[in-house]
Design an enzyme around this catalytic site. Sequence first.
Site, PDB file in Angstrom:
ATOM      1  N   ASP A  67       0.806  -1.222   0.000  1.00  0.00           N
ATOM      2  CA  ASP A  67       0.000   0.000   0.000  1.00  0.00           C
ATOM      3  C   ASP A  67       0.838   1.272   0.000  1.00  0.00           C
ATOM      4  O   ASP A  67       2.056   1.227   0.229  1.00  0.00           O
ATOM      5  CB  ASP A  67      -0.967   0.004   1.199  1.00  0.00           C
ATOM      6  CG  ASP A  67      -0.327  -0.491   2.487  1.00  0.00           C
ATOM      7  OD1 ASP A  67       0.909  -0.454   2.572  1.00  0.00           O
ATOM      8  OD2 ASP A  67      -1.056  -0.898   3.399  1.00  0.00           O
ATOM      9  N   ASN A 136      -8.002  -2.915  13.934  1.00  0.00           N
ATOM     10  CA  ASN A 136      -9.392  -3.131  13.494  1.00  0.00           C
ATOM     11  C   ASN A 136      -9.506  -4.309  12.518  1.00  0.00           C
ATOM     12  O   ASN A 136     -10.543  -4.503  11.898  1.00  0.00           O
ATOM     13  CB  ASN A 136      -9.950  -1.861  12.849  1.00  0.00           C
ATOM     14  CG  ASN A 136      -9.206  -1.481  11.580  1.00  0.00           C
ATOM     15  OD1 ASN A 136      -8.286  -2.193  11.155  1.00  0.00           O
ATOM     16  ND2 ASN A 136      -9.580  -0.377  10.959  1.00  0.00           N
ATOM     17  N   HIS A 138      -7.548  -4.779   9.823  1.00  0.00           N
ATOM     18  CA  HIS A 138      -7.165  -4.545   8.425  1.00  0.00           C
ATOM     19  C   HIS A 138      -5.866  -5.270   8.072  1.00  0.00           C
ATOM     20  O   HIS A 138      -5.001  -5.468   8.914  1.00  0.00           O
ATOM     21  CB  HIS A 138      -7.122  -3.054   8.061  1.00  0.00           C
ATOM     22  CG  HIS A 138      -5.990  -2.258   8.613  1.00  0.00           C
ATOM     23  ND1 HIS A 138      -6.146  -0.986   9.121  1.00  0.00           N
ATOM     24  CD2 HIS A 138      -4.666  -2.512   8.726  1.00  0.00           C
ATOM     25  CE1 HIS A 138      -4.988  -0.506   9.509  1.00  0.00           C
ATOM     26  NE2 HIS A 138      -4.066  -1.416   9.282  1.00  0.00           N
ATOM     27  N   GLU A 143      -9.692  -1.923   4.889  1.00  0.00           N
ATOM     28  CA  GLU A 143     -10.412  -1.604   6.119  1.00  0.00           C
ATOM     29  C   GLU A 143     -11.662  -2.480   6.264  1.00  0.00           C
ATOM     30  O   GLU A 143     -12.135  -3.060   5.278  1.00  0.00           O
ATOM     31  CB  GLU A 143     -10.823  -0.126   6.087  1.00  0.00           C
ATOM     32  CG  GLU A 143      -9.658   0.849   6.042  1.00  0.00           C
ATOM     33  CD  GLU A 143      -8.971   1.055   7.398  1.00  0.00           C
ATOM     34  OE1 GLU A 143      -8.887   0.098   8.191  1.00  0.00           O
ATOM     35  OE2 GLU A 143      -8.501   2.178   7.643  1.00  0.00           O
TER      36      GLU A 143
END
Length: 243
Positions: A67, A136, A138, A143
């Site tokens: 990313d 979370n 990811h 996400e």
Amino acid sequence: MKIIESKNYLKMSHTACQILAEQIGQNPKIKLGLATGSTPIGLYNRLIHLNKKKEISFQKVTTFNLDEYVGLPATHPNSYHYFMRENFFQHIDINEANTHIPNGMAYDLEKECIRYQQVIETAGGMDIQVLGLGENGHIGFNEPGTSFSEETHIISLEKSTREANARFFDNIDQVPKKAITVGINTIMQSKQVILLISGETKAEAYNRLVNGGITETFPASILQKHKNCIVLVDQETTFQITN
Ligand SMILES: O=P(O)(O)OC[C@H]1O[C@](O)(CO)[C@@H](O)[C@@H]1O
């Protein structure tokens, strides 16, 4: 998923390094999917060490990063281009032309996603994908709520992700709101996945990964279905669950 628990972060990084070094030795032209964040730094340090001792070579290795933030140039200290150069590439004998990171500065970001996906596919996909885990759930910057069928795409970063990453910036307003990330479908096509999890802040996410169901609201959960996924976790993480 095969889970290997290490006493601490250093030992976890060492184990990850052993796995990668062995595979690089067997396949010098290996294609590696690489992650940023704090967690893989220990692994990169160990790999640099082995490369300097000439025990492994990256001359024929190709890398694809997961990313990049939208709007940060490669020269920005918080860009993932910069991170990879500082923490890994400039210390090893890799050919820069064989290192790939999405271009978050592209004029046409949709086109950049298509281009990046094609580069990965032309190379035949990843042999090993290294991953970190977001609190979370990811993986990459996928996400919660991201479709499992996504390929490289643009993502709006969650507030919690921007808050977690604000530690690298002067303040949260400077953390980009968007990123380009390799999608979950592409991650799942990697022949092997190595997921690194360290520290007590990841305990809840680790618990959900191992004991929860497979759901797009917790992206890493899809790894339960991967045929060759090794989870390397340290006791700072597992301690929170077993005690
Ligand atoms: O290793 P860290 O810094 O805890 O980050 C975990 C994950 O979060 C990210 O940094 C993105 O927020 C990923 O690149 C990484 O895999």
